[in-house]
Design an enzyme around this catalytic site. Structure first.
Site, short mmCIF file in Angstrom:
data_model
loop_
_atom_site.label_atom_id
_atom_site.label_comp_id
_atom_site.label_asym_id
_atom_site.label_seq_id
_atom_site.Cartn_x
_atom_site.Cartn_y
_atom_site.Cartn_z
N GLY A 69 20.83 39.01 68.71
CA GLY A 69 19.39 38.77 68.60
C GLY A 69 18.60 39.52 69.67
N THR A 70 19.14 39.56 70.88
CA THR A 70 18.44 40.23 71.98
C THR A 70 18.24 41.71 71.68
OG1 THR A 70 19.37 38.64 73.55
CG2 THR A 70 18.55 40.71 74.47
N ASN A 147 13.01 28.20 69.53
CA ASN A 147 14.32 27.75 69.96
C ASN A 147 14.30 26.49 70.82
OD1 ASN A 147 13.14 30.09 71.45
ND2 ASN A 147 14.63 29.44 72.99
N GLN A 175 16.58 31.61 65.13
CA GLN A 175 16.76 30.16 64.94
C GLN A 175 16.53 29.72 63.50
OE1 GLN A 175 17.92 27.82 66.94
NE2 GLN A 175 18.12 29.13 68.73
N SER A 195 20.90 36.73 64.36
CA SER A 195 22.08 36.79 65.23
C SER A 195 23.21 35.98 64.60
CB SER A 195 21.72 36.21 66.60
OG SER A 195 22.86 36.17 67.42
N HIS A 197 25.99 34.43 66.07
CA HIS A 197 26.58 33.23 66.69
C HIS A 197 25.73 31.98 66.56
CE1 HIS A 197 24.55 32.83 70.75
NE2 HIS A 197 24.13 34.03 70.41
N THR A 233 30.43 53.29 68.27
CA THR A 233 31.38 52.86 67.24
C THR A 233 31.12 51.40 66.88
OG1 THR A 233 32.99 54.42 68.11
CG2 THR A 233 33.84 52.66 66.69
N CYS A 321 19.06 30.16 78.17
CA CYS A 321 18.93 31.34 79.02
C CYS A 321 18.25 31.01 80.33
CB CYS A 321 18.14 32.41 78.29
SG CYS A 321 18.64 32.56 76.59
C1 LIG Z 1 19.60 32.93 70.77
C2 LIG Z 1 18.28 33.57 70.52
C3 LIG Z 1 18.07 34.93 70.77
C4 LIG Z 1 19.14 35.81 71.38
O1 LIG Z 1 20.17 36.09 70.49
P1 LIG Z 1 21.59 36.62 71.08
O2 LIG Z 1 22.36 36.96 69.86
O3 LIG Z 1 22.17 35.50 71.87
O4 LIG Z 1 21.27 37.81 71.92
C5 LIG Z 1 16.84 35.47 70.47
N1 LIG Z 1 15.86 34.71 69.96
C6 LIG Z 1 16.01 33.39 69.72
C7 LIG Z 1 14.90 32.62 69.14
C8 LIG Z 1 17.23 32.78 70.00
O5 LIG Z 1 17.37 31.47 69.77
#
Ligand SMILES: *Cc1c(COP(=O)(O)O)cnc(C)c1O
Length: 385
Positions: A69-70, A147, A175, A195, A197, A233, A321
């Site tokens: 996500g980042t 989030n 989210q 994202s 995870h 890659t 975070c």
């Molecule tokens: C967790 C999250 C991110 C970051 O995603 P990662 O895959 O952990 O880098 C970005 N935005 C929101 C709203 C999130 O909850």
């Protein structure tokens, strides 16, 4: 242990893990190689691209793989900003740091950044967005679901306003994905971050949806993978797992949402019923189906977390975070919360593997822990605990 921190990360699904193993063992080819090892890896990532596209009703060619996500958020912001030096970029004051930090950097680099305010439920008013659009606005980025407090923003209204002025719209849907049905064609968004995870996939992989016809400047240069938009890659096993997680999320979407909502509503009502001086934060209706964000007056949230962990409950005060930095939540500040309201906050986020028994146990433990902490609270007199 009872895991109620699914907004921070989720348990990998058994089928996801299984789908990844061949690509960590015998299928180790580089997807760019001509030989059969390479072709197999290439085929696997293209299958995953389709699975991800299907979940949001995109075309596979509109999916860019990232490290999460980042990176998706950074790619969207820099990717558009670099094409429009000095332009105005509009975001909200309750974004994840993966939006706010690159925005601060862009501001230093001479861009005109606007951080839209929110009301006390965490909502951005579309009219305020409209009033802040200017001739030189290149991009608007507002998150789908928050989030911390779970508030779901009126994305369709934002898109409609931006479309009138032909301004590119991005949303951080990390989210929201898997918790709200998302159809990028219906919504009309130009860019959307997800994202793996957060939806029972592996960590370190995500995607940016880039609508056909929208052009971005690449951030990472090198061998030219991903149509030159993201060199390096490909993380084949992670991408395969992410694809599987999206497929499962799509198949089970309705079932998952109603299960999470049922557990969430049960837990939330029970806590509010059985513990005094508790406030539910965020929007009462327009919220993610798995989010409970509460303020326990007269309690320190950090103390609460430590006690809950002792009794076997994994929770959060809000943003994973910011835990290490221990700063007051910018989201709750933007919502106009007092210091006391911010201090006493607790976030419980449900996942697809939670059950009712866990909800009952959580309430019992929470009741005892809150009582214990309040018995030594400096606010003891004020609330008559
Ligand atoms: C967790 C999250 C991110 C970051 O995603 P990662 O895959 O952990 O880098 C970005 N935005 C929101 C709203 C999130 O909850």
């Amino acid at each position: 242990m009872i895991y109620l921190d699914n907004a921070a990360s989720t348990k990998i699904h058994e089928d996801v893990l299984e789908s990844m193993i061949p690509y960590l063992k015998e299928q180790y080819g580089n997807p760019s190689s001509i030989h059969r090892y390479g072709r197999q890896a290439h085929k696997a990532i293209e299958k995953a691209r389709t699975q991800i596209a299907n979940l949001i009703n995109a075309d596979p060619s509109e999916i860019l793989f990232t490290s999460g996500g980042t990176e998706s958020n950074n790619t969207a912001l820099y990717g558009i900003a670099k094409k429009n030096p000095g332009s105005r970029i509009i975001t909200s004051s309750i974004e994840h740091d993966a939006i706010l930090e690159p925005c601060k950097k862009l501001e230093k680099d001479g861009f005109d950044l606007i951080y839209l305010p929110v009301d006390n439920s965490g909502m951005v008013d579309p009219l305020i967005l409209k009033n802040n659009l200017s001739e030189n606005t290149s991009l608007v980025s507002i998150m789908f679901g928050n989030n911390e407090v779970g508030t779901v923003e009126p994305i369709f209204d934002f898109v409609t306003i931006c479309k009138e002025k032909k301004i590119i719209f991005h949303t951080d849907a990390v989210q929201a994905i898997g918790k709200i049905p998302i159809d990028v064609k219906e919504l009309g968004v130009d860019l959307l971050s997800i994202s793996s995870h957060k939806i029972n996939g592996p960590k370190g992989v995500g995607a940016l949806y880039i609508k056909a016809g929208i052009s971005i400047d690449p951030v990472i240069l090198g061998g030219g993978q991903e149509n030159g938009l993201r060199s390096g890659t490909e993380n084949v096993a992670n991408i395969v797992g992410f694809g599987k997680a999206c497929e499962l999320s799509q198949i089970n979407l309705v079932k998952n949402i109603s299960k999470m909502r049922e557990l969430r509503d049960y837990l939330s009502k029970k806590i509010i019923h059985e513990i005094s001086e508790v406030v539910l934060n965020g929007h009462p209706e327009n919220r993610l189906p798995n989010n409970i964000h509460l303020t326990f007056l007269g309690v320190n949230g950090e103390d609460l977390l430590i006690k809950l962990d002792e009794y076997g409950i994994a929770a959060s005060t809000g943003s994973a975070c910011s835990v290490q930095i221990q700063k007051a939540s910018h989201v709750l500040q933007a919502m106009g919360f007092s210091h006391e309201q911010i201090t006493g906050s607790l976030r419980l986020t449900i996942g697809i593997s939670n059950n009712f028994e866990e909800m009952n146990k959580t309430v019992e433990i929470l009741k005892n822990v809150v009582k214990e902490l309040r018995s030594v609270s400096p606010f003891k007199e004020k609330y008559n605990f």
